[in-house]
Design a protein around this motif. Sequence first.
Motif, short mmCIF file in Angstrom:
data_model
loop_
_atom_site.label_atom_id
_atom_site.label_comp_id
_atom_site.label_asym_id
_atom_site.label_seq_id
_atom_site.Cartn_x
_atom_site.Cartn_y
_atom_site.Cartn_z
N VAL A 79 -60.45 -102.10 50.42
CA VAL A 79 -59.97 -103.25 49.65
C VAL A 79 -59.87 -103.01 48.15
N GLY A 80 -59.84 -101.75 47.76
CA GLY A 80 -59.52 -101.45 46.37
C GLY A 80 -58.01 -101.36 46.20
N PHE A 81 -57.58 -100.99 45.01
CA PHE A 81 -56.16 -100.74 44.81
C PHE A 81 -55.98 -99.26 44.54
N SER A 82 -54.78 -98.76 44.80
CA SER A 82 -54.56 -97.32 44.82
C SER A 82 -54.37 -96.74 43.42
N SER A 83 -54.58 -95.43 43.32
CA SER A 83 -54.36 -94.73 42.06
C SER A 83 -52.90 -94.82 41.63
N ASP A 84 -51.99 -94.81 42.61
CA ASP A 84 -50.57 -94.91 42.28
C ASP A 84 -50.28 -96.24 41.60
N GLN A 85 -50.88 -97.32 42.09
CA GLN A 85 -50.69 -98.63 41.46
C GLN A 85 -51.29 -98.64 40.07
N LEU A 86 -52.48 -98.08 39.93
CA LEU A 86 -53.16 -98.09 38.65
C LEU A 86 -52.40 -97.30 37.59
N GLU A 87 -51.84 -96.18 38.00
CA GLU A 87 -51.19 -95.29 37.03
C GLU A 87 -49.75 -95.68 36.72
N ASP A 88 -49.19 -96.60 37.46
CA ASP A 88 -47.82 -97.07 37.21
C ASP A 88 -47.88 -98.20 36.18
N SER A 89 -47.48 -97.91 34.96
CA SER A 89 -47.60 -98.91 33.89
C SER A 89 -46.78 -100.16 34.16
N SER A 90 -45.72 -100.06 34.95
CA SER A 90 -44.88 -101.22 35.23
C SER A 90 -45.57 -102.24 36.13
N ARG A 91 -46.68 -101.82 36.78
CA ARG A 91 -47.40 -102.74 37.67
C ARG A 91 -48.41 -103.60 36.90
N GLY A 92 -48.83 -103.14 35.74
CA GLY A 92 -49.69 -103.95 34.89
C GLY A 92 -51.14 -104.06 35.32
N PHE A 93 -51.64 -103.06 36.06
CA PHE A 93 -53.02 -103.13 36.53
C PHE A 93 -54.03 -102.61 35.50
N SER A 94 -53.60 -101.75 34.61
CA SER A 94 -54.53 -101.05 33.74
C SER A 94 -54.28 -101.34 32.27
N PHE A 95 -55.35 -101.54 31.51
CA PHE A 95 -55.24 -101.71 30.06
C PHE A 95 -55.09 -100.36 29.37
N ASP A 96 -55.25 -99.26 30.11
CA ASP A 96 -55.07 -97.93 29.54
C ASP A 96 -53.59 -97.56 29.42
N ARG A 97 -52.73 -98.30 30.11
CA ARG A 97 -51.29 -98.02 30.09
C ARG A 97 -50.56 -99.31 29.80
N ASP A 98 -49.88 -99.37 28.66
CA ASP A 98 -49.21 -100.61 28.27
C ASP A 98 -48.05 -100.91 29.21
N GLY A 99 -48.01 -102.12 29.68
CA GLY A 99 -46.95 -102.54 30.58
C GLY A 99 -46.98 -104.05 30.73
N PRO A 100 -46.08 -104.60 31.51
CA PRO A 100 -46.04 -106.05 31.70
C PRO A 100 -47.29 -106.55 32.42
N LEU A 101 -47.74 -107.75 32.10
CA LEU A 101 -48.89 -108.36 32.77
C LEU A 101 -48.46 -108.87 34.13
N ASP A 102 -48.38 -107.97 35.08
CA ASP A 102 -47.90 -108.31 36.42
C ASP A 102 -49.08 -108.41 37.39
N MET A 103 -49.62 -107.27 37.80
CA MET A 103 -50.79 -107.15 38.67
C MET A 103 -50.56 -107.56 40.12
N ARG A 104 -49.33 -107.77 40.53
CA ARG A 104 -49.06 -108.11 41.94
C ARG A 104 -49.09 -106.85 42.80
N MET A 105 -49.82 -106.90 43.89
CA MET A 105 -49.80 -105.80 44.84
C MET A 105 -48.54 -105.85 45.70
#
Length: 281
Positions: A79-105
């Motif tokens: 039930v975690g989220f994947s590294s691919d999601q985390l590292e894709d800045s367009s998904r907005g999961f990480s504050f280490d990569r600037d991107g839109p505030l999305d966070m939808r799986m």
Amino acid sequence: MTAVDGTLGDGGHSTAILERISPDGRLIAVDQDPEAVNRCRSKFSTENRIDFVVENFRNIPEILARLNLKHVDAVILDVGFSSDQLEDSSRGFSFDRDGPLDMRMSPQSPLTACDLIHDLSQGELERIFREYGEERWSRRYAQAICREREISRIETTAQLAGLIQKCTPFRPSPKKKKSGFKRIHPATRVFQALRIAVNDELGALRDALKGVWPLLSRGGKIAVISFHSLEDRIVKWQFREWKAGGEGTILTPKPVTPTEEEVKQNLRSRSAKLRVMEKSL
């Protein structure tokens, strides 16, 4: 043997499952992220034992019904989220990569993190940060967000992380703690809370557990890997309820955690906890 991988991700668990099921075994690979499913379709292009499904794992009962399956022998939920999601800045999961505030799986989900930031009241934001992030400064952060959104929209991960860091009443030390890990970024729990809220992660986990259990065959096993206390608590108490009712045996009296070597190889695994239960009725 028929198994379900409820969180396909990059296919790591599915690979291990396929190695262990017979040549006549069947794997139902589920993920709500179509990008993950598409990647794994290519990865397993020569494998004919897999049914790929783009859907939330809370809907496993409906998925199995469509596939005319009344019972399965094993289910795993990571039930975690994947590294691919985390590292894709367009998904907005990480504050280490600037991107839109999305966070939808799932791109089909109606709300983004940006929607929550701008549509929820200060009290609702505070509750989310407190309950889903276990954040001690939930009120302070909710107040800061509501003040800032009156001036300009908060639309990117960098904007939100910067705002949280600015109003944190202390500066995290860059020095490593005794555990060998740096102190976490002050926005970590806020981002976690928003992600959980956007994807209804806790509700989906509860639904999945209750929906899957009746579909497990006698002697079938369910394994759940969680990454924070809120998820682990849900799994722990649900397993205890089934045990108390004489429905099964908990195979992990204490959750299995990664070894030091595993953490060195994959730092993100450090908070993982695995619980497994076998059905007896």
